[in-house]
Motif scaffolding. Structure first.
Motif, PDB file in Angstrom:
ATOM      1  N   MET A   2       4.195   6.879  -2.688  1.00 56.16           N
ATOM      2  CA  MET A   2       3.590   5.907  -3.595  1.00 56.16           C
ATOM      3  C   MET A   2       2.716   6.563  -4.659  1.00 56.16           C
ATOM      4  SD  MET A   2       2.361   3.134  -0.729  1.00 56.16           S
ATOM      5  CE  MET A   2       1.364   2.234  -1.916  1.00 56.16           C
ATOM      6  N   ARG A   3       2.719   7.884  -4.736  1.00 57.59           N
ATOM      7  CA  ARG A   3       1.756   8.568  -5.598  1.00 57.59           C
ATOM      8  C   ARG A   3       1.905   8.167  -7.063  1.00 57.59           C
ATOM      9  NH1 ARG A   3       5.801  11.897  -4.162  1.00 57.59           N
ATOM     10  NH2 ARG A   3       6.845  13.172  -5.754  1.00 57.59           N
ATOM     11  N   PHE A  15      -0.254  -3.986  -4.124  1.00 60.86           N
ATOM     12  CA  PHE A  15      -0.867  -3.234  -3.035  1.00 60.86           C
ATOM     13  C   PHE A  15      -1.256  -1.830  -3.483  1.00 60.86           C
ATOM     14  CE2 PHE A  15      -0.264  -0.177   0.448  1.00 60.86           C
ATOM     15  CZ  PHE A  15      -1.285  -0.590   1.289  1.00 60.86           C
ATOM     16  N   SER A  16      -0.404  -1.189  -4.282  1.00 62.65           N
ATOM     17  CA  SER A  16      -0.705   0.159  -4.766  1.00 62.65           C
ATOM     18  C   SER A  16      -1.965   0.164  -5.617  1.00 62.65           C
ATOM     19  CB  SER A  16       0.475   0.693  -5.587  1.00 62.65           C
ATOM     20  OG  SER A  16       1.636   0.779  -4.804  1.00 62.65           O
ATOM     21  N   VAL A  17      -2.109  -0.843  -6.476  1.00 64.11           N
ATOM     22  CA  VAL A  17      -3.302  -0.923  -7.324  1.00 64.11           C
ATOM     23  C   VAL A  17      -4.544  -1.178  -6.480  1.00 64.11           C
ATOM     24  CG1 VAL A  17      -4.426  -2.270  -9.139  1.00 64.11           C
ATOM     25  CG2 VAL A  17      -2.023  -1.649  -9.367  1.00 64.11           C
ATOM     26  N   LEU A  25       0.065   3.470 -12.071  1.00 64.31           N
ATOM     27  CA  LEU A  25      -0.240   2.042 -12.204  1.00 64.31           C
ATOM     28  C   LEU A  25      -1.686   1.739 -11.834  1.00 64.31           C
ATOM     29  CD1 LEU A  25       1.066  -0.642 -12.923  1.00 64.31           C
ATOM     30  CD2 LEU A  25       1.774  -0.877 -10.540  1.00 64.31           C
ATOM     31  N   GLY A  26      -2.130   2.208 -10.647  1.00 64.94           N
ATOM     32  CA  GLY A  26      -3.503   1.927 -10.217  1.00 64.94           C
ATOM     33  C   GLY A  26      -4.540   2.624 -11.068  1.00 64.94           C
ATOM     34  N   GLY A  27      -4.288   3.890 -11.423  1.00 60.07           N
ATOM     35  CA  GLY A  27      -5.252   4.628 -12.247  1.00 60.07           C
ATOM     36  C   GLY A  27      -5.393   4.038 -13.633  1.00 60.07           C
TER      37      GLY A  27
END
Length: 622
Positions: free
Chosen positions: A81-82, A148-150, A88-90
């Protein structure tokens, strides 16, 4: 104590009344909890200062939730998921901080206050969003996994935020805050007195201690505890892990939720994973409910009534700003249709970690008291708005759904050596035995109702058409060792076997067949092992008939074994004369060969007991 127990009873009673009512009218459990908190707090004023004590218990529900999330994430899956975590999250975190900070400075706030507000409002509600995604069965969709990743990236980002916030305070204000805190926490006072490199070493040491304990200490300790064979001791052990790690992280000034999440990831490969989940889940559910109620009860309506238009504008403005950032990111990362709206609307609120950052910023004399109170109200109201945003997503999803199309296939992010296509009655038994024998499987099915049923019983499975090449590729068909085809659709099963054999000549394919004609089709398509769906059960029934017709159990079992072997040989010979597209009863060559094989099979069965069975098997019991 009496007052505390009365408050706890009141909260629990509000929970069991309001939540079922809210779910019955389609509002969801989270909105029910929030409404219950508003009723017993600001509306009727039934809670007092004891609510602070309950809040400490309730916040521990978030810690347990992240521990359970970590248990579901193997390190390999986290590494996979990196791209979404960092990309996306960063991007979401950095862009939201920048946008909120610029807007705050335009409204006259200093850059220190503006940057602190940007950090606070960049976070979304992990508790509410994950709870709602699980309730609506949206976690395995592309939008749910992206959300979820965010959320995971935001939880990780809390660490550097807590480290950066003290740097925004003026030196005099920071010294005053430390003086007011006094020696209430000697360990924290000791850490504050260390140089920067000392704090860093302690922080890294705490993280390393969690990883090493998860790898080398918890496993033998769990085996020792299980020797007592007492369920309550196992539960106590699970709570010791969570509470102990949370305490360690608080001691070094880190987020306890992040520490327990890390421990969950370390233990994701453990044989005790499922037992930990079952022990922690009831506590997590109860404490999460209390957390949502305390959020509703903690809303300061005096701030709202003092400036209702301004507060409402801030809440709607926050949702609009976050949505305006999330929507382009969803397009950039190729989320389509309903997934795009789920991602945008699901994360367009502030989060529970915002309360932590506000308290910390106030203690460090970064946020003025008036700004902090308004910020807390905006956070709470935006969280209260979240269930309504999910309802809006449902409306948009129905409006944009094309006639005749079903829901989008799930996103598969973990690949196992065994793929099971189809999880009906046949596939369920196969998956249960294989999984309980210690092997990992990837389960696919195109029946959403069946998939949801499997998930209720804790069976991880993915929705989608198993015959689609892109879904098979995502499931790891190029690296799998075994493919088990358990599809009800005869043509689809044959098509899947043919495709899998074409792209993977070395793959072992086990497939369920409807009848003898289907067996021949699958044999031509390249299946290794073909199982007729009623053959084994029919053999067992015939064996019971023989046992009750006068044969011994041994004799009946021997006849069953012989019939099974010879019938498989006969199938291969019949396949040589089978003609695709020609019904079996219209193929003279097939009929003639079948009659010959039936006579040979009958003779073999009769000859088996020409000699008394006891002479060939003297050790068999009578």
């Amino acid at each position: 104590m009496e007052s505390f127990l009365l408050q706890a009873t009141l909260f629990l009673f509000a929970m069991v009344v309001a939540v079922p009512l809210a779910t019955r009218v389609g509002l969801g459990s989270v909105l029910g909890y929030l409404i219950a908190g508003i009723l017993i707090g600001p509306v009727f004023g039934l809670v007092g200062s004891e609510m602070n004590d309950l809040q400490h218990f309730a916040e521990f529900g978030v810690v347990m939730m992240l521990f359970l999330i970590g248990l579901e994430l193997e390190p390999r899956a986290l590494w996979a998921m990196r791209d979404k975590l960092l990309g996306l999250g960063g991007l979401q975190t950095v862009l939201t901080i920048a946008a909120v900070a610029v807007l705050a400075m335009l409204f006259g706030q200093s850059w220190q206050v503006a940057l602190a507000l940007g950090m606070i409002f960049s976070l979304s509600s992990t508790a509410i969003v994950l709870q709602t995604l699980n309730e609506k069965r949206l976690m395995q969709t592309a939008g749910g996994r992206s959300a979820f990743s965010v959320l995971l990236m935001q939880d990780i980002a809390v660490i550097p935020m807590l480290a950066l916030l003290p740097l925004l305070a003026l030196p005099g204000a920071r010294a005053l805050a430390k003086a007011e805190q006094g020696d209430a926490n000697p360990a924290a006072h000791l850490i504050d007195s260390l140089p920067a490199w000392g704090v860093t070493l302690i922080t890294l040491g705490a993280v390393a201690a969690i990883v090493l304990a998860g790898r080398y200490l918890i496993h033998p300790l769990f085996r020792f505890v299980q020797a007592a064979k007492l369920r309550e001791v196992n539960t106590a052990m699970a709570l010791v892990i969570v509470v102990g790690i949370a305490s360690l992280m608080l001691l070094v000034g880190l987020s306890p939720a992040l520490g327990t999440f890390l421990a969950g990831v370390v233990l994701a490969d453990s044989e005790f994973k499922h037992e930990l989940e079952s022990d922690i889940e009831p506590f997590k559910g109860l404490l999460m409910g209390l957390f949502f109620i305390t959020v509703g009860a903690g809303i300061d309506f005096a701030v709202i009534t003092g400036a209702p238009v301004q507060i409402l504008a801030l809440v709607l403005g926050l949702v609009a700003v976050k949505a305006a950032i999330l929507y382009p990111l969803a397009r950039l990362f190729r989320l389509q249709g309903r997934d795009k709206w789920l991602f945008t609307l699901g994360l367009a609120q502030a989060g529970e970690f915002g309360f932590v950052l506000v308290s910390f910023a106030v203690a460090q004399r970064i946020l003025p008291q008036a700004v902090a109170q308004a910020t807390l109200v905006v956070i709470a109201l935006s969280m209260l708005l979240t269930p309504l945003l999910f309802i809006l997503h449902d409306v948009l999803a129905r409006r944009h759904a094309r006639p005749g199309t079903g829901p989008d296939a799930d996103t598969i992010e973990d690949q196992q050596p065994i793929i099971i296509a189809g999880v009906g009655r046949f596939g369920q038994v196969v998956n249960r035995m294989v999984s309980m024998s210690g092997f990992r499987t990837t389960v696919l099915d195109n029946d959403l109702k069946t998939i949801n049923l499997m998930r209720k019983f804790g069976v991880k499975s993915y929705f989608g058409d198993p015959t689609r090449p892109e879904l098979l590729a995502a499931a790891g068909i190029t690296k799998a060792r075994v493919l088990v085809v358990c599809l009800d659709d005869r043509a689809a099963a044959t098509r899947l076997v043919s495709y899998a054999r074409r792209i993977r000549p070395d793959l072992h394919i086990i497939v369920r067949a409807r009848d003898r004609g289907h067996v021949f089709e699958l044999y031509r398509a390249g299946a290794n092992d073909i199982v007729r769906e009623l053959f084994d059960s029919s053999l067992r029934a015939a064996r019971y008939v023989l046992e009750n017709a006068g044969l011994s159990e041994y004799e009946a079992a021997e006849l069953e074994k012989i019939f099974y072997k010879l019938d498989r040989v006969a199938l291969r010979e019949q396949a040589e004369v089978w003609k695709p597209g020609v019904p079996l009863d219209e193929n003279p060559e097939y009929i003639a060969r079948t009659r010959e094989l039936n006579r040979e099979l009958e003779n073999a069965l009769m000859e088996r007991f020409a000699v008394p069975p006891d002479a060939t098997a003297p050790d068999q019991p009578l």
